[in-house]
Design an enzyme around this catalytic site. Structure first.
Site, PDB file in Angstrom:
ATOM      1  N   ASP A 141       0.831  -1.200   0.000  1.00 36.30           N
ATOM      2  CA  ASP A 141       0.000   0.000   0.000  1.00 36.30           C
ATOM      3  C   ASP A 141       0.869   1.255   0.000  1.00 36.30           C
ATOM      4  O   ASP A 141       2.037   1.211   0.396  1.00 36.30           O
ATOM      5  CB  ASP A 141      -0.882   0.040   1.256  1.00 36.30           C
ATOM      6  CG  ASP A 141      -2.195  -0.699   1.075  1.00 36.30           C
ATOM      7  OD1 ASP A 141      -2.427  -1.212  -0.027  1.00 36.30           O
ATOM      8  OD2 ASP A 141      -2.972  -0.760   2.039  1.00 36.30           O
TER       9      ASP A 141
ATOM     10  N   LYS B 130      -4.300   2.527  -3.016  1.00 29.21           N
ATOM     11  CA  LYS B 130      -5.654   3.074  -3.138  1.00 29.21           C
ATOM     12  C   LYS B 130      -5.558   4.549  -2.775  1.00 29.21           C
ATOM     13  O   LYS B 130      -5.745   4.931  -1.618  1.00 29.21           O
ATOM     14  CB  LYS B 130      -6.625   2.371  -2.198  1.00 29.21           C
ATOM     15  CG  LYS B 130      -6.868   0.904  -2.473  1.00 29.21           C
ATOM     16  CD  LYS B 130      -8.053   0.424  -1.617  1.00 29.21           C
ATOM     17  CE  LYS B 130      -8.240  -1.076  -1.729  1.00 29.21           C
ATOM     18  NZ  LYS B 130      -7.253  -1.804  -0.916  1.00 29.21           N
TER      19      LYS B 130
ATOM     20  N   MET C 290      -8.884   9.196   8.130  1.00 26.18           N
ATOM     21  CA  MET C 290      -9.407   9.413   6.778  1.00 26.18           C
ATOM     22  C   MET C 290     -10.444  10.534   6.750  1.00 26.18           C
ATOM     23  O   MET C 290     -11.448  10.458   6.050  1.00 26.18           O
ATOM     24  CB  MET C 290     -10.021   8.110   6.225  1.00 26.18           C
ATOM     25  CG  MET C 290      -9.030   6.968   6.140  1.00 26.18           C
ATOM     26  SD  MET C 290      -9.777   5.415   5.569  1.00 26.18           S
ATOM     27  CE  MET C 290     -10.713   4.939   7.031  1.00 26.18           C
TER      28      MET C 290
END
Length: 266
Positions: free
Chosen positions: A42, A64, A179
């Protein structure tokens, strides 16, 4: 299977890479990276940790990125199974801990459903470590007795949000928002509308665990505007413990002055 046992061919290890500094990875995490034939990585995993991998290891970027490169989770699951079935030792390396908003359980289920042996190597979760690196404890004796970790990837009121912001506002616990850079104005406004004191201390720690880490602190009603210039990854802490960010900033500034003074003396 112990986390330090040899990683056998045909096996997947789901490794949490910690909050950014490779020095904060676990011993078991490093051992898995060193043994891997394939690493699925990641963008929040510590890039420096790849130096521990074999020069013959295949490194696959499965990032992502918000509004950027995106590898569907279903494809990541397929790659884990495909490489393991080919007899390779596979490491799935991601930031923080894969079981805290990291889809680690989805990957574990994909492997077990395919009869692929899988091992979990937990990582230091950024939800606790990044505040600590910013000088903020998520709990403090006599001040707060708990903390809640929430995802801010969708704003309050969004059909995909399952959070009860009214309950969070009156919980009396530290709130740690992951996030939530883009949605922070909505989140803080909703908390205040639901009874959270607008003067409650808050802090945003960006790039936690990296050399360019930044910390911004302000009352919760002001924190979104004060931190608007910060980009992901960033974590927000809301609660009385966030007031310690100001002390840490003073300590850091003092240390910087002392360092420069010593350089001048030398």
């Amino acid at each position: 299977m112990g986390s330090l046992a040899p990683l056998l061919p045909g096996t997947v290890a789901l490794v949490g890479g910690g909050p950014g500094d490779p020095g904060l990875m676990t011993v078991a995490g490093r051992a898995a990276v060193e043994q891997a034939d394939v690493l699925l990585v990641d963008h929040l995993a510590p890039a420096e940790a790849l130096a521990w991998a074999s020069p013959d290891a295949l490194v696959v970027d499965v990032a992502k990125l918000p509004r950027g490169a995106f590898t569907p989770q279903e494809r990541i699951n397929e790659l884990l199974v495909e490489h393991a079935r080919a007899g390779r030792r596979v490491v799935r390396l991601k930031g923080g801990d894969g079981f805290v908003f990291g889809r680690g359980m989805e990957e574990l289920l994909a492997c077990t459903e395919a009869d692929v042996p899988v091992r979990v190597v937990p990582g230091v979760t950024s939800s606790v470590a990044v505040p600590a690196l910013g000088g903020i404890p998520v709990t403090h004796r006599g001040l707060v007795q708990g903390f809640s970790v929430i995802s801010g990837h969708v704003p309050p009121g969004h059909p995909a949000s399952t959070l009860d912001y009214a309950a969070l506002a009156r919980s009396g616990t530290t709130l740690v928002v992951l996030m939530g850079v883009a949605t922070l104005p909505d989140i803080t406004a909703t908390l205040v509308e639901n009874g959270l004191d607008p003067t409650t201390p808050a802090a945003v720690i960006a790039r936690g665990g990296h050399p360019d880490q930044r910390v911004v602190h302000a009352p919760v009603i002001e924190i979104a505007a004060r931190a608007a210039h910060l980009a992901p990854p960033a974590i927000t802490v809301i609660g009385e413990v966030a007031s310690f960010a100001a002390l840490s900033a003073v300590s850091a500034a003092t240390a910087d002055v002392v360092s420069h003074t010593l350089e001048e003396v030398i």
